[in-house]
Design a protein around this motif. Structure first.
Motif, mmCIF file in Angstrom:
data_model
loop_
_atom_site.group_PDB
_atom_site.id
_atom_site.type_symbol
_atom_site.label_atom_id
_atom_site.label_comp_id
_atom_site.label_asym_id
_atom_site.label_seq_id
_atom_site.Cartn_x
_atom_site.Cartn_y
_atom_site.Cartn_z
ATOM 1 N N GLU A 256 0.820 -1.220 0.000
ATOM 2 C CA GLU A 256 0.000 0.000 0.000
ATOM 3 C C GLU A 256 0.850 1.264 0.000
ATOM 4 N N GLU A 257 2.146 1.123 0.250
ATOM 5 C CA GLU A 257 3.007 2.317 0.234
ATOM 6 C C GLU A 257 3.561 2.611 -1.157
ATOM 7 N N LEU A 258 3.311 1.716 -2.113
ATOM 8 C CA LEU A 258 3.801 1.920 -3.473
ATOM 9 C C LEU A 258 2.843 2.837 -4.229
ATOM 10 N N PRO A 259 3.292 3.608 -5.185
ATOM 11 C CA PRO A 259 4.683 3.693 -5.608
ATOM 12 C C PRO A 259 5.513 4.587 -4.695
ATOM 13 N N LEU A 260 6.816 4.275 -4.628
ATOM 14 C CA LEU A 260 7.761 5.131 -3.927
ATOM 15 C C LEU A 260 8.447 5.986 -4.986
ATOM 16 N N ALA A 261 8.629 7.257 -4.676
ATOM 17 C CA ALA A 261 9.258 8.170 -5.627
ATOM 18 C C ALA A 261 10.422 8.856 -4.926
ATOM 19 N N TYR A 262 11.638 8.569 -5.391
ATOM 20 C CA TYR A 262 12.850 9.051 -4.735
ATOM 21 C C TYR A 262 13.683 9.901 -5.687
ATOM 22 N N THR A 263 14.341 10.903 -5.131
ATOM 23 C CA THR A 263 15.235 11.721 -5.935
ATOM 24 C C THR A 263 16.492 12.038 -5.140
ATOM 25 N N ALA A 264 17.590 12.243 -5.855
ATOM 26 C CA ALA A 264 18.835 12.628 -5.193
ATOM 27 C C ALA A 264 19.718 13.366 -6.192
ATOM 28 N N TRP A 265 20.447 14.331 -5.675
ATOM 29 C CA TRP A 265 21.435 15.051 -6.480
ATOM 30 C C TRP A 265 22.798 14.513 -6.075
ATOM 31 N N PHE A 289 30.285 14.136 -13.402
ATOM 32 C CA PHE A 289 29.291 15.191 -13.589
ATOM 33 C C PHE A 289 28.257 15.033 -12.497
ATOM 34 N N SER A 290 27.399 16.019 -12.328
ATOM 35 C CA SER A 290 26.391 15.847 -11.294
ATOM 36 C C SER A 290 25.013 15.817 -11.931
ATOM 37 N N LYS A 291 24.103 15.172 -11.257
ATOM 38 C CA LYS A 291 22.812 14.891 -11.857
ATOM 39 C C LYS A 291 21.766 14.735 -10.771
ATOM 40 N N VAL A 292 20.579 15.205 -11.065
ATOM 41 C CA VAL A 292 19.436 14.911 -10.200
ATOM 42 C C VAL A 292 18.736 13.714 -10.833
ATOM 43 N N GLU A 293 18.609 12.667 -10.054
ATOM 44 C CA GLU A 293 18.049 11.422 -10.572
ATOM 45 C C GLU A 293 16.677 11.147 -9.977
ATOM 46 N N LEU A 294 15.824 10.515 -10.765
ATOM 47 C CA LEU A 294 14.501 10.112 -10.289
ATOM 48 C C LEU A 294 14.422 8.589 -10.290
ATOM 49 N N VAL A 295 13.903 8.030 -9.224
ATOM 50 C CA VAL A 295 13.705 6.579 -9.142
ATOM 51 C C VAL A 295 12.317 6.302 -8.607
ATOM 52 N N ARG A 296 11.634 5.366 -9.235
ATOM 53 C CA ARG A 296 10.308 4.978 -8.738
ATOM 54 C C ARG A 296 10.249 3.469 -8.551
ATOM 55 N N LEU A 297 9.631 3.046 -7.457
ATOM 56 C CA LEU A 297 9.380 1.626 -7.193
ATOM 57 C C LEU A 297 7.873 1.455 -7.150
ATOM 58 N N CYS A 298 7.358 0.522 -7.941
ATOM 59 C CA CYS A 298 5.909 0.372 -7.993
ATOM 60 C C CYS A 298 5.536 -1.089 -8.156
ATOM 61 N N ALA A 299 4.236 -1.362 -8.084
ATOM 62 C CA ALA A 299 3.752 -2.721 -8.339
ATOM 63 C C ALA A 299 4.080 -3.064 -9.790
ATOM 64 N N ALA A 300 4.440 -4.325 -10.033
ATOM 65 C CA ALA A 300 4.907 -4.740 -11.360
ATOM 66 C C ALA A 300 3.960 -4.317 -12.477
ATOM 67 N N GLU A 301 2.671 -4.444 -12.258
ATOM 68 C CA GLU A 301 1.715 -4.175 -13.335
ATOM 69 C C GLU A 301 1.527 -2.691 -13.601
ATOM 70 N N GLU A 302 2.100 -1.838 -12.751
ATOM 71 C CA GLU A 302 1.934 -0.394 -12.924
ATOM 72 C C GLU A 302 3.074 0.242 -13.710
ATOM 73 N N SER A 303 4.100 -0.524 -14.038
ATOM 74 C CA SER A 303 5.335 0.108 -14.498
ATOM 75 C C SER A 303 5.167 0.879 -15.810
ATOM 76 N N GLY A 304 4.315 0.391 -16.694
ATOM 77 C CA GLY A 304 4.116 1.103 -17.952
ATOM 78 C C GLY A 304 3.572 2.501 -17.721
ATOM 79 N N ARG A 305 2.567 2.586 -16.878
ATOM 80 C CA ARG A 305 1.964 3.877 -16.562
ATOM 81 C C ARG A 305 2.967 4.765 -15.829
ATOM 82 N N GLU A 306 3.717 4.137 -14.914
ATOM 83 C CA GLU A 306 4.693 4.884 -14.129
ATOM 84 C C GLU A 306 5.780 5.501 -15.013
#
Length: 436
Positions: A256-265, A289-306
């Motif tokens: 129930e906590e998915l999706p998780l949305a994480y970012t880091a520079w 180089f430096s970069k702001v990255e986005l990472v998402r963890l979600c239920a397998a069936e949601e990945s296309g939409r994510e």
RNA sequence: GGAGGAUUGGCCGAGCGGCCUAAGGCGCACGAUUGGAAAUCGUGUUGGGGCAACACCCCUCACGGGUUCGAAUCCCGUAUCCUCCGCCA
């Protein structure tokens, strides 16, 4: 990493899909390794069950005999049999270990299955354009590249960077350094404020296991910087995708906590082995180089939409900066090892009269999660597979190059996008290096 | 870097060589009871793997070795956390 059983069930389908990315899957070999492992495990299990029964018998015999003073010959015989079993178990266990290692070694080097949505082909020329946003600006003069602009203003210094570290490094000075920091702050504020990401500060040095979780290892060792100091052997991260995705390695997440949305520079370190002579000028291809990255963890069936959601977040960065770009869908053979579907966002670079990659947004499906041991469980105990996604949002250097080039004026000054001004404290970079 | 202490199931916590197939409690799920709920009672509740199989079996008491017929329990090593000393940003 694939589940050997699933891959075997797919059979020829898996062979066909992997062939699209130039990988030849040896189904028969995989089948042999897989059944060798199953047989070995079955044998150990049987022997262990027998051994447990034997130990129980010894216990009972010892108890029954404890009242009498005689040395029970029967007990000695039982012990001897149990001891023999132990030796046989040890041998069988060695075989299990060998069989599992052999299977794992193969599985770890099989790339992810490309989605059918990824077009055929094996190079960036085979990518399919999805959309263009904005019109390349028509300059009434010959636009300069970011190197000419930056060096003239004294905000980029490649000579001194080379003195410190050699080729493929950069130094930013004064307003240049401020602009870097401002871009990062701007992206982070956007993603945490409007897009719902949680910001992290993570290690830039990680273990071999962590690198394996996201798929950089064991296959792409030569792309990484490695530090073997003292008793530790750590790798410099090539992207924050690595620490962010692995944050939950070997964890079972509440569904129930998915999706998780994480970012880091973070800084990103890449050896760029095999790219000699490519993009040698400027800040497009550096070892750091430096970069702001986005990472998402979600239920397998949601990945296309994510993936579409995350792509939107990367695009918002460019839209807010008013930069001209396009989106392409990468060919099956041009995607990263762990990706099943990738969108590249390409920004317009006037000096090269072309679009250049500025963000890569990938749906890795369950591939990385399985490697890293990331799983999910709902409140009723139902198990679920987790999918991982990652995308740049955005890299600081390439964004800076695009801003300098797209926002330049004839006199060599640069008028910054309005959205950046609260973060820089100035709105114009002037040819003499001052700001305004 | 040095000295000492700790690490048990989602949580708390017993356990100190065979009856641990881990007591008890809390939480959670399902059921009974109820007009409905609370309370109560009952059942279930770590995670992997072998297998056609929710049958059966194996592994899992931080991790890795060892002793033993038999280890949560004894021995060695490692990791993490806590306390103290040293050093340091």
């Amino acid at each position: 990493m694939h589940d050997a059983r699933l891959l075997l069930e797919l059979g020829d389908e898996a062979v066909r899909r992997l062939a699209r990315r130039g990988y030849t899957l040896d189904l028969a070999g995989l089948e042999a390794l897989s059944s060798r492992r199953a047989r070995a495990i079955g044998r150990v299990d049987e022997l262990r069950a027998e051994s447990k029964r034997a130990a129980g018998e010894v216990g009972r015999a010892a108890k029954a005999g404890s009242s009498s003073t005689e040395v029970p010959a029967e007990l000695t015989a039982l012990k001897e049999r149990a001891r023999e079993l132990k030796d046989r178990i040890r041998e069988a266990e060695d075989e299990v270990e060998a069989a599992e290692a052999a299977l794992r070694d193969v599985l770890l080097t099989i790339p992810n299955l490309p989605s059918d949505d990824a077009p055929d082909g094996d190079s960036d020329a085979d990518a399919v354009e999805v959309r263009r946003v904005g019109e390349p600006p028509a300059f009434g003069f010959t636009p300069r590249d970011h190197v000419a602009l930056g060096e003239a203003m004294g905000i980029l210094d490649f000579g001194r960077a080379a003195k410190l570290s050699g080729a493929r490094f950069s130094v930013a000075r004064g307003p240049g350094a401020v602009l870097e920091r401002a871009l990062a702050s701007f992206f982070l504020a956007l993603h945490t404020g409007r897009h719902g990401y949680t910001e992290f500060s993570v290690p830039h040095l990680v273990t071999r296991e962590t690198m394996t979780g996201t798929g950089q290892l064991p296959k792409f060792e030569e792309d990484l910087f490695r530090t073997g100091t003292g008793d530790r052997d750590l790798y410099l991260i090539p992207t924050a995708e690595v620490p962010l995705t692995n944050l939950h390695a070997d964890e079972i997440l509440p569904a129930e906590e998915l999706p998780l949305a994480y970012t880091a520079w973070t800084p990103c370190f890449r050896s760029e082995a095999g790219s000699y002579g490519r993009d040698t000028r400027g800040i497009l291809r550096l070892h750091q180089f430096s970069k702001v990255e986005l990472v998402r963890l979600c239920a397998a069936e949601e990945s296309g939409r994510e993936l579409e959601t995350m792509l939107g977040h990367a695009e918002t960065c460019l839209q807010e900066l008013g930069l001209v770009y396009r989106v392409v869908r990468l060919a099956a053979g041009d995607m990263g090892f762990a990706a099943q579907l990738t969108y590249d966002v390409e920004v317009w670079l006037p000096s090269q009269d072309t679009y250049r990659e500025i963000s890569s947004c990938s749906d890795c499906g369950t591939f990385q999660a399985r490697r890293a041991g990331i799983r999910a469980k709902d409140a009723h105990g139902g198990r679920g597979q987790v999918a991982t996604l990652n995308g740049s949002g955005l890299p600081i250097g390439r964004t800076m190059a695009a801003v300098l080039e797209q926002c330049q004026d004839e006199d060599g000054s640069v008028t910054l996008p309005e959205a950046l001004v609260p973060f820089t404290g100035f709105r114009r970079l002037l040819p003499d290096g001052s700001t305004d």
